[in-house]
Design an enzyme around this catalytic site. Structure first.
Site, PDB file in Angstrom:
ATOM      1  N   LEU A 129       0.827  -1.210   0.000  1.00 30.70           N
ATOM      2  CA  LEU A 129       0.000   0.000   0.000  1.00 30.70           C
ATOM      3  C   LEU A 129       0.866   1.267   0.000  1.00 30.70           C
ATOM      4  CD1 LEU A 129      -2.995   0.878   0.167  1.00 30.70           C
ATOM      5  CD2 LEU A 129      -2.648   1.123   2.634  1.00 30.70           C
ATOM      6  N   ASP A 130       0.630   2.153  -0.945  1.00 29.85           N
ATOM      7  CA  ASP A 130       1.321   3.448  -1.031  1.00 29.85           C
ATOM      8  C   ASP A 130       2.825   3.307  -1.251  1.00 29.85           C
ATOM      9  OD1 ASP A 130      -1.176   4.508  -0.515  1.00 29.85           O
ATOM     10  OD2 ASP A 130      -0.783   4.841   1.604  1.00 29.85           O
TER      11      ASP A 130
END
Lengths: 299, 299, 299, 299
Positions: free
Chosen positions: D242-243
């Protein structure tokens, strides 16, 4: 109060006890003391305050105060008359805005609706707190989007040969709608001195260059020919001197040798919409004071 | 090779097998193929390449290639003559720089040495890869710092009445030092057409405005009076038309209503030094091509 | 007053009738009125004023006022005692600076003197109005330039094993020179809690990243590995939590895939020096108030 | 070819003789020579060319070439097979796009439609050259504006408990529409590894912070609490972390102590839309190559 849109309703409800005072006068000791004591005596609390003096030894003093009072609406007249009295004593120009009264804005648009769209969007998001009373355009292009927000759209074809008749129709509409501010969102028509005189420091234009570079027509073409490395945009109040009015805001965006005139136009649009929206926002928030041919913009 | 400074010695040692080719010619098919094959045949590997065509259908083609070869120095003449032959075939203008040969730069300075200081500092840090052969100034201000780096400093008082004599002395020094590039680091004197003609596209000036806004004298004063919201700086090649030469780089910095002319000067200095240093750096790295009155700057 | 340098002498002479008051207290009505009336009664004219309230309904109030009075120096004690009395009534924290009294600054430096050089240059130009009382470094690198300005330079080698002894020497020098502000200009050594406690909100550091990204060591290496498209710099007050103190100023510069760690360091330097200089300037101008772990920076 | 919109029709017509080749392979001499000669032999003219090598001594080579040929469409297969042959020889990964074939894009949206609106607007202006095949949203908010452009809008309510079923529906639609690129325009739902694996380096997300600062939820709230002086936005390819995917573009906007979390959200929106639109534009223009966890973005 009729509902404008949820964001603005929310803003107004939250700020219904607030007012903004804008003042300019010859500088002298005691101004801040007098005004702050006046407000204290009206049970008003100062929540923002900015000031500027052109020259502390012998200049002009500018002040913006935001204040809050629980009984603002019932005391409106008393506060106004107290300020009036002080204003006479200090030879002040002043305006007082109560945030429960929404200013009315007219947008003038044309074929390229990028700026119009941005203003509508920022208004919908609650960034531009105003009642967009009407949109006037010399093209039909923006009708659908404007009417989708429930805002009246008037198509008034315009060109330089029928300027007088066109402006007569426009002025009639502006009066009917009791407009406070006019925004030229890439309107591309020159206004007559009579029109400008009817709304002094109340017409904001966006010019697609970093003024005073490329005053006049075709700034992007001339920027391309000169080979500049950034292109700009300028929002300013309209005066009788074309592109010479007091500048509110400017910004620029990088370009390079690969960008032709068409590319400059595309890149320029992205910056114009922001520069215009900021100029309009600051005017609506009573942050801008005009002094000679310049602006004081309080953060 | 005599030692310049540790950073530049390090850079030159690391890049002793590299050369840069700059080409411009009428566009036609086969240019890239011909040049890349030529380099391949000389055992040279292309490590950077950028190109631009003003108009793909009927335009002018610009190319910058950086290539690497283990036997560069011994093959210098052969590579040069191969390129010469191709250049004649395609009607090319071209320059070829071998990174083991350092370009020589002269800096012209005056009283305000902010820009001079920046150039010296970026040179010391290895950002400006050049031999700063000499500094010429019409004031003594920068002597100490210049001489502290072991660079000759010549004080030649100048004003418009003795321009011819001054330039004669300057040209003599430039020739003696075999200078490739002249940087006017806030030199503040106008050069004669004869001087400019001696170094075409080889004199870089810094102007303290966002050209073409505020061409000429006192740009900060005029920016203040116009009430602009940003002030700029422009580095450009010097031509006979004052402030009208091809722009290499520009940038701006925000100002506001509180900033008087003196503040604009202070803020301006911070941006001028960077805009000039970038312009000089890009020229030294063979990134800039002049076409008509504009520049192509390859990243 | 001994002469510092011509620019600062000029500034002090011009501003010898000015003082700055910084205040923070629980918000309540009447604060501005009380203070402005107090100043009016002392024949002082308010020339700048900024305020901020964390939350108008129940917050903390912050105020910065610059005032001017012809008889400032002779009235210093009276003004101070009037403010003291008001401060007690409103439970205020406050500081009062008279511009005829120059603050004393110590700069801590190390091997990379880019930031040190920038501070010296901005001080010479009159942008940083302070008495740079001394420079302490764990390397000899900056000695020549520091001493060329007549500023004492102390070389105190430092590493983490001798931290206590080093800090004892440093603290002794800081006391002897009665230093108000300490600037860590890429000093690269961690300070002990005891040292930090001796100068609360009075030590400014520059971190070479956009905090909180890349807290700790080697931010440029980690920025390179993460592939960010801009690299930043942050000036902040030092607290016991490394890189976690209140941020004063930040800025960033574009990089791209071609930039290796060494390039990030070079580009980073250009932004660090400016971010640090702005942070120091604003502190010296009494523009920065610390609230919890954040700063209020008045324009 | 069915008509998309006038701007894109115009673009495609103008560029119907153009193709783009993206290549990555181990560096070795002769790559540029081989490819440019191949294109010359197919009567193709190179109009743009950019290259990058991670390390000239032993690295990976990346190339983007735009070429033009009058008989492109009839020679498509021959060109493709010539390149295939060369690619095998040099161990190349490659993609070849013919500009007469429009890529298909899906936009995933949610309640806040600022980014969706910007993509539609830039597509309408001809800045995003693609066929927006469909919009999928877990809210009804954007239906009117999407359908006003004749683009199918699918409302698929989503939350983490029904992720599998939701993604199954989405994947079916994406396949039916033969989508090349997925844009998460503030979609706010996490995708499963299976979904991500189906579109490697083909899903672009916008994160409302300057990554890696404020990874995860509520970046604006955490930015507010940390007291940063700018807030950012990052467009990146989605990976399972994530990210943490390869960053395409980032930008930031200034905030100050007066801005509360709500203000950061408003300011943030203005930058998010631009950062996402640039990322999408560059991907559609074949300017972005992924290498390890970073991007090479050719200007």
């Amino acid at each position: 109060m009729t509902s404008i849109n949820p964001q603005i309703d929310h803003y107004m409800n939250k700020n219904k006890n607030r007012a903004r005072l804008l003042v300019s006068c010859p500088d002298q000791p005691g101004i801040v003391s007098t005004i702050s004591t006046l407000l204290f005596n009206h049970q008003a609390n100062i929540v923002e305050s900015s000031q500027y003096t052109t020259d502390p030894s012998d200049g002009r003093f500018f002040l913006r105060i935001v204040f809050e009072s629980e009984h603002l609406q019932e005391n409106e007249e008393q506060i106004r008359s107290s300020i009036k009295e002080v204003a006479e004593r200090f030879d002040m120009k002043w305006t007082l805005s109560f945030l429960y009264q929404l200013k009315k804005t007219a947008i003038f648009a044309s074929k390229d609706i990028t700026c119009l769209r941005e203003l509508l969007y920022q208004w919908e998001s609650g960034d531009l707190v105003t009642d967009i009373a009407l949109v006037i355009s010399n093209h039909e292009t923006g009708r659908d989007i404007v009417e989708s927000f429930g805002i009246p759209f008037y198509h008034i074809p315009a060109n330089k040969d029928i300027r007088k008749e066109v402006e007569a129709k426009q002025l009639k509409l502006l009066e009917e709608h009791q407009v406070d501010l006019i925004v030229l969102a890439r309107y591309m028509q020159i206004l007559t001195p009579d029109f400008v005189a009817a709304y002094p420091s109340k017409i904001i234009n966006i010019h697609h260059s970093f003024l005073p570079a490329f005053i006049g027509a075709n700034p992007h073409k001339r920027a391309y020919e000169r080979g500049v490395k950034l292109i700009g945009a300028t929002s300013h109040y309209v005066t009788d001197d074309l592109d010479e009015g007091p500048i509110i805001e400017q910004d620029l965006i990088r370009v390079d040798h690969r960008n032709h005139v068409e590319d400059l136009k595309k890149k320029g649009r992205l910056i114009e919409r922001s520069v215009l929206a900021r100029g309009v926002k600051w005017d609506l928030e009573d942050r801008v004071l005009v002094h000679e041919n310049k602006t004081i913009v309080f953060d």
